[in-house]
Design an enzyme around this catalytic site. Structure first.
Site, PDB file in Angstrom:
ATOM      1  N   LYS A  84       0.863  -1.185   0.000  1.00  0.00           N
ATOM      2  CA  LYS A  84       0.000   0.000   0.000  1.00  0.00           C
ATOM      3  C   LYS A  84       0.901   1.237   0.000  1.00  0.00           C
ATOM      4  O   LYS A  84       1.790   1.375   0.855  1.00  0.00           O
ATOM      5  CB  LYS A  84      -0.888  -0.031   1.247  1.00  0.00           C
ATOM      6  CG  LYS A  84      -2.232   0.627   1.065  1.00  0.00           C
ATOM      7  CD  LYS A  84      -3.100   0.300   2.258  1.00  0.00           C
ATOM      8  CE  LYS A  84      -4.440   0.991   2.174  1.00  0.00           C
ATOM      9  NZ  LYS A  84      -5.177   0.845   3.427  1.00  0.00           N
TER      10      LYS A  84
HETATM   11  O1  G3P Z   1      -7.989   1.602   4.732  1.00  0.00           O
HETATM   12  C1  G3P Z   1      -8.108   2.954   4.845  1.00  0.00           C
HETATM   13  C2  G3P Z   1      -9.482   3.533   5.040  1.00  0.00           C
HETATM   14  O2  G3P Z   1     -10.450   2.572   4.899  1.00  0.00           O
HETATM   15  C3  G3P Z   1      -9.583   4.397   6.266  1.00  0.00           C
HETATM   16  O3  G3P Z   1     -10.884   4.564   6.733  1.00  0.00           O
HETATM   17  O4  G3P Z   1     -12.510   5.318   8.434  1.00  0.00           O
HETATM   18  O5  G3P Z   1     -10.064   5.874   8.725  1.00  0.00           O
HETATM   19  O6  G3P Z   1     -11.412   7.020   6.977  1.00  0.00           O
HETATM   20  P1  G3P Z   1     -11.245   5.752   7.778  1.00  0.00           P
END
Ligand code: G3P
Length: 223
Positions: A84
């Site tokens: 990633k």
């Molecule tokens: O994998 C990264 C992404 O899904 C992060 O999600 O909820 O931290 O914006 P969030």
């Protein structure tokens, strides 16, 4: 639509694997930091062993050389590791190099269709638009995702789109309707996908009717 779990928690991953619905896992530095004292590479290895599908592990270097070196190290952990990489100039340069080496990549922190075009041009295996974080700042994350899917279709880009930053079941329904390749879902939201009050009500009714039926049958048989 493939379902990935957005977590670094091994117990959550094992549960989703046991349900037979898991196609992969995505982690990020924040999710890993929530796991306390666990060693990053050890956890990635553990996840790769239980998941039959891609497992995203994120680099923390911000320059090209550092990202490529980290990617090489992380790739040694298991065959199903995906690297990633953040959506920056160095990141895109690293993705170009790694894709030529046959290393799978996931471009993260994508918030616009133009960024997604660059990720595809660089040969990314996956691109991760963050729909919830777009909603948070007053944009429409699902609309951005729709644009990306349409552009990729028009040009025949092979990069698969991962709907990331999913916050609730409605996001899942919306991205599925758009035909997204993958949704990476937090464990809490994945659990909610099972739920419907009419399922609970219906099951309760079936079981109480069955109990009544058994009582009737048994009293008929025993006089
Ligand atoms: O994998 C990264 C992404 O899904 C992060 O999600 O909820 O931290 O914006 P969030």
């Amino acid at each position: 639509m493939k379902i990935f779990l957005d977590t670094a928690n091994i117990e959550e991953i094992k549960k989703a694997v046991s349900w037979g619905i898991l196609d992969g896992v995505t982690t990020n530095p924040t999710l890993v930091s929530r796991e306390g004292k666990v060693d990053f590479k050890t956890r990635v290895k553990e996840i790769c062993e239980v998941v039959n599908g891609p497992v995203s592990a994120e680099v923390v270097s911000t320059n090209y050389d550092g990202m490529v070196n980290e990617a090489h190290e992380l790739s040694k952990i298991a065959e199903n590791v995906t690297i990633k990489i953040p959506m920056t100039k160095d990141g895109i340069k690293a993705v170009s190099t790694l894709s030529k080496e046959g290393i799978k990549t996931n471009v993260t922190l994508v918030f616009s269709a133009n960024q997604a075009i660059l990720a595809a041009k660089a040969g990314a295996t996956f691109v991760s638009p963050f729909i919830g974080r777009l909603d948070d700042v007053g944009n429409d994350g699902v609309n951005v995702l729709a644009d990306i899917l349409e552009i990729y279709k028009t040009y025949g880009f092979k990069t698969e789109v991962i709907a990331a930053s999913i916050r609730h079941p409605e996001h899942v329904r919306q991205v599925a309707l758009l035909g997204v390749h993958i949704a990476t879902i937090p464990f809490k939201v994945l659990q909610l996908l099972f739920e419907h009050p009419l399922t609970d009500k219906g099951l309760k009714r079936f079981l109480s009717d069955w109990e009544e039926y058994e009582k009737r049958i048994s009293s008929a048989q025993h006089g």
